[in-house]
Each structure stands twice: as structure tokens, then as C-alpha cells.
Scaffold this motif. Structure first.
Motif, PDB file in Angstrom:
ATOM      1  N   LYS A  91       3.927   5.920  -5.279  1.00 23.77           N
ATOM      2  CA  LYS A  91       3.935   6.135  -6.871  1.00 23.77           C
ATOM      3  C   LYS A  91       2.855   7.126  -7.221  1.00 23.77           C
ATOM      4  O   LYS A  91       3.117   7.723  -8.296  1.00 23.77           O
ATOM      5  N   SER A  92       1.511   7.088  -6.724  1.00 23.64           N
ATOM      6  CA  SER A  92       0.638   8.046  -7.094  1.00 23.64           C
ATOM      7  C   SER A  92       1.018   9.398  -6.842  1.00 23.64           C
ATOM      8  O   SER A  92       0.667  10.350  -7.369  1.00 23.64           O
ATOM      9  N   ALA A 133       6.646  -1.880 -12.231  1.00 25.30           N
ATOM     10  CA  ALA A 133       7.011  -1.307 -10.918  1.00 25.30           C
ATOM     11  C   ALA A 133       5.466  -1.674  -9.964  1.00 25.30           C
ATOM     12  O   ALA A 133       5.460  -0.905  -9.350  1.00 25.30           O
ATOM     13  N   SER A 134       5.020  -2.729 -10.454  1.00 24.97           N
ATOM     14  CA  SER A 134       3.508  -3.222  -9.553  1.00 24.97           C
ATOM     15  C   SER A 134       3.933  -3.364  -7.959  1.00 24.97           C
ATOM     16  O   SER A 134       2.728  -3.336  -7.377  1.00 24.97           O
ATOM     17  N   PRO A 188       9.653   4.490  -8.341  1.00 26.34           N
ATOM     18  CA  PRO A 188      10.225   3.564  -8.333  1.00 26.34           C
ATOM     19  C   PRO A 188      11.788   3.783  -8.835  1.00 26.34           C
ATOM     20  O   PRO A 188      12.548   3.052  -8.208  1.00 26.34           O
ATOM     21  N   TYR A 189      12.191   4.698  -9.610  1.00 30.54           N
ATOM     22  CA  TYR A 189      13.472   4.927 -10.041  1.00 30.54           C
ATOM     23  C   TYR A 189      14.192   5.849  -9.106  1.00 30.54           C
ATOM     24  O   TYR A 189      15.465   5.622  -8.640  1.00 30.54           O
ATOM     25  N   SER A 190      13.480   6.813  -8.559  1.00 30.38           N
ATOM     26  CA  SER A 190      14.221   7.534  -7.503  1.00 30.38           C
ATOM     27  C   SER A 190      14.688   6.903  -6.288  1.00 30.38           C
ATOM     28  O   SER A 190      15.620   7.222  -5.649  1.00 30.38           O
ATOM     29  N   ASP A 247       0.898  -0.912   0.039  1.00 29.93           N
ATOM     30  CA  ASP A 247      -0.094   0.020   0.016  1.00 29.93           C
ATOM     31  C   ASP A 247       0.781   1.048   0.074  1.00 29.93           C
ATOM     32  O   ASP A 247       0.635   2.155  -0.696  1.00 29.93           O
ATOM     33  N   LEU A 248       2.026   1.258   0.736  1.00 36.81           N
ATOM     34  CA  LEU A 248       2.918   2.399   0.908  1.00 36.81           C
ATOM     35  C   LEU A 248       3.240   2.596  -0.436  1.00 36.81           C
ATOM     36  O   LEU A 248       3.660   3.612  -0.838  1.00 36.81           O
ATOM     37  N   TRP A 249       3.793   1.604  -1.078  1.00 39.30           N
ATOM     38  CA  TRP A 249       4.481   1.552  -2.529  1.00 39.30           C
ATOM     39  C   TRP A 249       3.577   2.207  -3.576  1.00 39.30           C
ATOM     40  O   TRP A 249       3.961   3.418  -4.191  1.00 39.30           O
TER      41      TRP A 249
END
Length: 243
Positions: free
Chosen positions: A112-113, A207-208, A119-121, A106-108
Motif C-alpha cells: 500500500k505504501s 483497507a487497513s 487494495p483495488y488493483s 506487513d506485506l499488505w
């Protein structure tokens, strides 16, 4: 380019208190105090005591926030810093607006939102932090991060960091134009930093889920202006002017 120390005795102080040791102490303290962070937009707020304040400052995580509350100190963590402490070091619990603890998935998705390139940073941040570099925002230099060999109180940052990833629309325009690369390198040179490019290869994984981080790989490249004086032969001209 080696470290540029800030004042006499800075090198000895930095070497006597290595960053890996400080981060380990911070991790232990966060676990013991069962610290938690509160999601606040694109940041995470953490209430801390005097000991945690000192450790966060020494480990270079977050920034203190001045509030009217005299009995409580708050630190503001970036998304990369908060996720590193939560997901990678497993020493910080993060709570959402509904006052429920966010799990890693959920945090991921939340981060992302708020930041499409998260995901890259985060992979770039993780890559440098695992090498015990201090990582700070590079916004004032027009880059993603700046990297310090030791605490910023002791040494100037050595690298201006940009992350790239082929095939991602959010990053595809970076440094594609020669003038962009030229300007970035010139700027880095003017502030005595080396431009470090981190090329992130997804290796076919999306990056799901944060588990993708284990599949992503990074290629490091440094870019600097060519100084012809460093490449010339040491030719001495005789006194009579004839070679």
C-alpha cells in the motif's frame, strides 16, 4: 467477441493444458521447493530453477530477468502477482530488506505504501485470476490490465480492464469526463478489445488489513461502441427500387 487464436492448432493446445491445472502445478512446486521472493521496490524477485521457470512461464506469472549469474535464473513478479502467490495461494514466502519474512499484514502495508490503489488493483487481479483469466499489465493500452482467456502465446487478449471505486480520491477522476470514456472505448476498439469496468464496492470497510478483500464486492460492466449495422432490420430493396 470470442477468442482470437494465434495460428493453427492454438485452440487445441490451449484446451489440452488448462490454466487452472498449470497454476495448481505451480503452487505445488513453489511449496515443495520452499521458494521465497525478495522485495525490490515495487516488485518481488524470485530465484528459480528450470522447472519453476517453465511453470511460471506457462502460468503467466512474472517476467524473466537476464543477469550475469549463469547458475541462477530470476523472475520479476508484480506486487499483485507476488501477493496472490503469497496470500491467496500460500505458496510463496516474501523476504524484506532486513532478511526477515514478511507476514501478510506487513506485506499488505508495504505494498500500500508503494501503490496507493493496491487494495483495488489486487482485488481486481484476484477477481480475474480466480476465474482462470490470465492477467497482464495494460499500461501500453492506457488501462490497468489486459485479460486473456488462455496463455498469450495461443490467444490475443479479449478485455482491457479498468477498476473503479466510488468515494476514493485516488480513483475519483477516472472516466468522469465523457471525452476520457470516449477515447478509452475508441482505443479498445482499435485493438480489438472490449473495455471491462470493474466497480469495486468497499461496503463500508477500509483497507487497513488484507481481510477487507473478503468484504469487497465487484460489479462487472462491459462498454463497447454501438454499431448501427448490427441493429438494423434486414430490409431488402426490390429490383425496381420500389419498397
Amino acid at each position: 467477441m470470442g477468442p482470437r487464436w494465434k495460428g493453427k492448432g492454438a485452440e487445441a493446445k490451449a484446451l489440452a493444458d488448462p490454466m487452472s491445472k498449470i497454476v495448481s502445478q505451480l503452487q505445488s512446486s513453489l511449496i515443495q521447493t520452499e521458494a521465497h521472493g525478495l522485495l525490490s521496490g515495487c516488485n518481488v524477485l524470485v530465484a528459480v530453477d528450470v522447472e519453476l521457470t517453465d511453470l511460471l512461464n506457462r502460468a503467466c506469472f512474472g517476467r524473466p530477468i537476464v543477469t550475469a549469474e549463469k547458475d541462477k535464473q530470476w523472475f520479476q513478479l508484480s506486487m499483485e502477482e507476488a501477493f496472490y502467490l503469497c496470500y491467496s495461494l500460500k505458496c510463496l514466502r516474501i523476504v524484506g530488506e532486513e532478511h526477515c519474512t514478511k507476514n501478510n499484514e506487513d506485506l499488505w502495508q508495504y505494498m500500500k505504501s508503494k501503490k496507493a490503489v493496491f487494495p483495488y488493483s489486487y482485488k481486481a487481479f484476484l477477481h480475474l485470476r480466480l476465474k482462470n483469466w490470465v492477467v497482464r499489465s495494460g499500461l501500453q493500452y492506457g488501462v490497468d490490465f489486459v485479460a486473456y482467456r488462455h496463455h498469450p502465446a495461443f490467444v490475443h487478449s479479449e478485455y482491457a480492464v479498468l477498476f473503479l471505486s466510488e468515494g476514493d480520491d485516488n480513483l475519483s477522476g477516472r472516466l468522469r469526463v465523457w471525452s476520457d470514456l470516449h477515447c478509452t472505448v475508441r482505443l479498445c476498439g482499435s485493438v480489438a478489445k472490449t473495455l471491462l469496468i470493474l466497480n469495486i464496492n468497499r461496503n463500508g470497510h477500509d483497507a487497513s488489513s488484507p481481510s477487507c478483500l473478503e468484504q469487497y464486492t465487484i460489479e462487472e460492466r462491459t462498454i463497447a461502441r454501438w454499431n448501427p449495422e448490427q441493429c438494423r432490420e434486414d430490409q431488402k430493396i426490390p429490383e425496381n427500387g420500389i419498397k
